[in-house]
Design an enzyme around this catalytic site. Structure first.
Site, mmCIF file in Angstrom:
data_model
loop_
_atom_site.group_PDB
_atom_site.id
_atom_site.type_symbol
_atom_site.label_atom_id
_atom_site.label_comp_id
_atom_site.label_asym_id
_atom_site.label_seq_id
_atom_site.Cartn_x
_atom_site.Cartn_y
_atom_site.Cartn_z
ATOM 1 N N ASP A 161 5.585 -6.970 -15.749
ATOM 2 C CA ASP A 161 5.282 -7.895 -17.101
ATOM 3 C C ASP A 161 6.345 -8.679 -17.419
ATOM 4 O OD1 ASP A 161 2.528 -6.745 -17.152
ATOM 5 O OD2 ASP A 161 2.904 -5.396 -18.622
ATOM 6 N N GLU A 192 4.415 3.293 -23.414
ATOM 7 C CA GLU A 192 4.599 1.791 -23.648
ATOM 8 C C GLU A 192 3.998 1.339 -24.969
ATOM 9 O OE1 GLU A 192 3.585 -2.462 -21.483
ATOM 10 O OE2 GLU A 192 2.121 -1.075 -21.743
ATOM 11 N N ASP A 230 0.867 -1.288 -0.020
ATOM 12 C CA ASP A 230 -0.101 0.086 -0.033
ATOM 13 C C ASP A 230 0.990 1.272 0.060
ATOM 14 O OD1 ASP A 230 0.805 0.108 2.710
ATOM 15 O OD2 ASP A 230 -0.831 -1.245 3.179
ATOM 16 N N ASP A 249 1.198 5.869 -13.498
ATOM 17 C CA ASP A 249 0.903 5.092 -14.639
ATOM 18 C C ASP A 249 -0.555 5.624 -15.185
ATOM 19 O OD1 ASP A 249 0.979 2.700 -16.421
ATOM 20 O OD2 ASP A 249 2.008 1.719 -14.522
#
Length: 573
Positions: free
Chosen positions: A349, A276, A41, A110
């Site tokens: 990823d 990305e 968190d 993000d």
């Protein structure tokens, strides 16, 4: 919802500051858990800022902490302007921004705007009726002509999802299908609609006003699609086709990126933007990162992290000697002076760097530091993924039930009907699955590696008893302290950030060597990226130069030990 004034940076930004910066990615779910629920968190991140400051990084890239149903670990957002209670509150995020700025660090969020969650209010309105004002905010289509809705082959196109299965799901409310390139709970936004774009830009400005220092833009090259939505060549095994050429780098991509730049970034202090872009070519990347065009600072390209893929990522193949160096060199040369490279080997990823490209058994420390050397000293902005700075390895997943990632689990579920052997599929998941990057950060040797006082949401790697941050802090030869030296080198010597890059052929493809030059300042970097000692022909000009950095006691002359890295500096005349 209150909006606080942005916390000021301790050091004002300078033009192109990000070229000398090092970025550290935090995947909040697995970084540090402050409340004992087993999930990382924001307060956990705040509690570990001393670690990041000690490392010396400049920017924290924070993976999504927005409100989400977590079908794809937070990359399915249901409210862009709220923090998911799982991670904390907006006040917690404001405190994080303030603490980072006080330490001279920045925060990049993000940005996931190719798609939303199917629980986002925009989609709930869109699916309510055929004539809803937000119907055109997403991609809705009738069943394929001649097919009844819900039957096999009735999907509007034959495209296969990134997460297996069709990219279309039938909505029974209206009898139409909606497009989702990823999970069915991640419907794609229709960027052709200017109202969508303005809503996204407004949200971005809101975050910048709050003190955020830029964005990492998730799969941003998918926002412009071929509006005719043509079929792709079907795969004989699945019957589905690769629609990537039809929904990536579409005809309006650069128009959208330039519009975003004008609408969101104009007139603001220096920000960092990285897009990305899976499947991006060097030509497209150069267009996106050429400063004169006003699009992005840099992009994430995927060529080098696909080198070990066979039929797909879960069908891994051995990496040929020199393949990684050749790929990275290609991108160095292509972007050169006009564009800019992002430098990474791992993220949320990808499997762990030292397990994938190195040797995590016999040469763990040496390969972890050699890979870091060859990456950080190239031209571009380096990205460190959490745990990479201590050499964390792939996780331990003995059985199917220990996996958590939707991509891996969906693939396994569909592999049986396709005739794939279960153990072969599991082995591919163990080697290249995304769960490898998502095991908790290993802070110390205590139970659960100091990540949580509760039960972690995914198993901690058993090797945390010896591989952990606390064990490395005071060890001058540790992976952590080697990363500190690399980061300091970038900050101290302008040639690392701004110098020219020139690949050198030392007669062995396993040895990646290059020079960096800026005026009279010159560096020579050579790494043996193999498990065997190598005899190489060192250039005469570097035979008696100063050793600036090495990951082991240098071998005599031109003999490089397995995974040896050397950084030499030209002697001052």
């Amino acid at each position: 919802m209150s909006l606080t004034a942005p916390a000021a940076l301790a050091t004002p930004p300078t033009k192109d500051w990000w070229k000398s910066a090092v970025v550290y990615q935090v995947y909040p779910r697995s970084f540090a858990d402050a409340d004992g629920d087993g999930i990382g968190d924001l307060r956990g991140i705040i509690s570990r800022l001393d670690h990041l400051q000690r490392l010396g990084v400049d920017v924290i890239w924070l993976s999504p902490v927005y409100r989400s149903p977590h079908a794809d670990a937070g990359y399915d957002i249901s409210d862009y302007q709220a923090i998911d209670p799982l991670f904390g509150t907006l006040d917690d995020l404001d405190e994080l921004i303030g603490d980072l700025h006080a330490r001279g660090m920045r925060l990049v969020m993000d940005l996931v705007v190719n798609h939303t969650s199917d629980e986002h209010p925009w989609f709930l309105e869109s699916r309510a009726s055929l004539d809803n004002p937000k119907r055109d905010w997403y991609w809705w289509r009738e069943p394929r002509p001649g097919h009844d809705a819900g039957t096999v082959g009735a999907e509007p196109t034959n495209w296969e999802s990134f997460f297996s299965g069709p990219t279309w799901t039938l909505d029974p409310t209206t009898g139409q299908y909606y497009l989702h390139l990823f999970d069915r709970k991640q419907p794609d936004l229709n960027w052709e609609n200017p109202e969508v774009r303005q809503a996204v830009y407004s949200m971005m400005r809101w975050w910048l006003d709050r003190g955020v220092d830029g964005f990492r833009m998730d799969v941003i090259n998918l926002i412009s699609k071929d509006i005719t939505l043509p079929d792709a060549e079907p795969d004989p095994l699945t019957g589905l086709g690769d629609g990537f050429p039809h929904y990536s780098h579409g005809p309006r991509l650069h128009e959208y990126l330039q519009e975003m730049n004008r609408e969101v970034f104009t007139g603001r202090e220096a920000l960092l933007t990285v897009g990305e872009m899976p499947g991006v070519s060097t030509e497209e990347a150069l267009l996106a990162t050429d400063a004169a065009r006003g699009e992005l600072n840099m992009v994430f390209q995927f060529e080098h992290v696909g080198l070990d893929h066979g039929r797909n990522k879960f069908d891994p193949r051995p990496l040929n000697a020199g393949a990684l160096a050749d790929s990275l060199t290609k991108w160095q040369n292509a972007l050169a002076e006009r564009g800019w490279n992002s430098l990474y080997l791992s993220n949320h990823d990808q499997p762990r760097t030292v397990s994938r490209f190195g040797n995590d058994r016999d040469h763990w420390r040496e390969s972890a530091t050699a890979l870091a050397t060859m990456l950080h000293l190239q031209r571009g902005t380096p990205f460190i993924y959490q745990g990479e700075e201590i050499g964390m390895t792939n996780g331990f997943f003995p059985e199917l039930h220990t996996f958590r990632d939707v991509e891996s689990l969906n693939y396994f579920a569909r592999s049986g009907p396709l005739g794939l052997a279960a153990e072969h599929v599991l082995d591919g998941m163990r080697r290249n699955g995304r769960d490898n990057a998502r095991t908790p950060v290993q802070w110390d040797a205590s139970p659960h590696a100091g990540f949580t006082s509760g039960a972690p949401w995914i198993d901690v790697n058993p090797n945390h008893t010896w591989l952990n941050a606390r064990a490395q802090y005071e060890d001058p030869r540790s992976v952590f302290n080697y990363y500190r030296h690399l980061i300091a080198l970038r900050h101290e010597r302008e040639v690392v950030a701004h110098g020219d890059f020139a690949r050198l052929d030392l007669g062995d493809p396993a040895v990646f060597a290059f020079e960096r030059t800026l005026g009279n300042d010159r560096l020579f970097v050579a790494t043996n990226l193999s498990n065997e000692p190598r005899e190489v022909a060192l250039p005469d000009a570097w035979l008696r130069s100063t050793v600036l950095l090495t990951n082991m006691q240098p071998s005599p002359g031109a003999r490089f030990a397995p995974w040896e890295a050397r950084v030499l500096a030209a002697r001052a005349d």
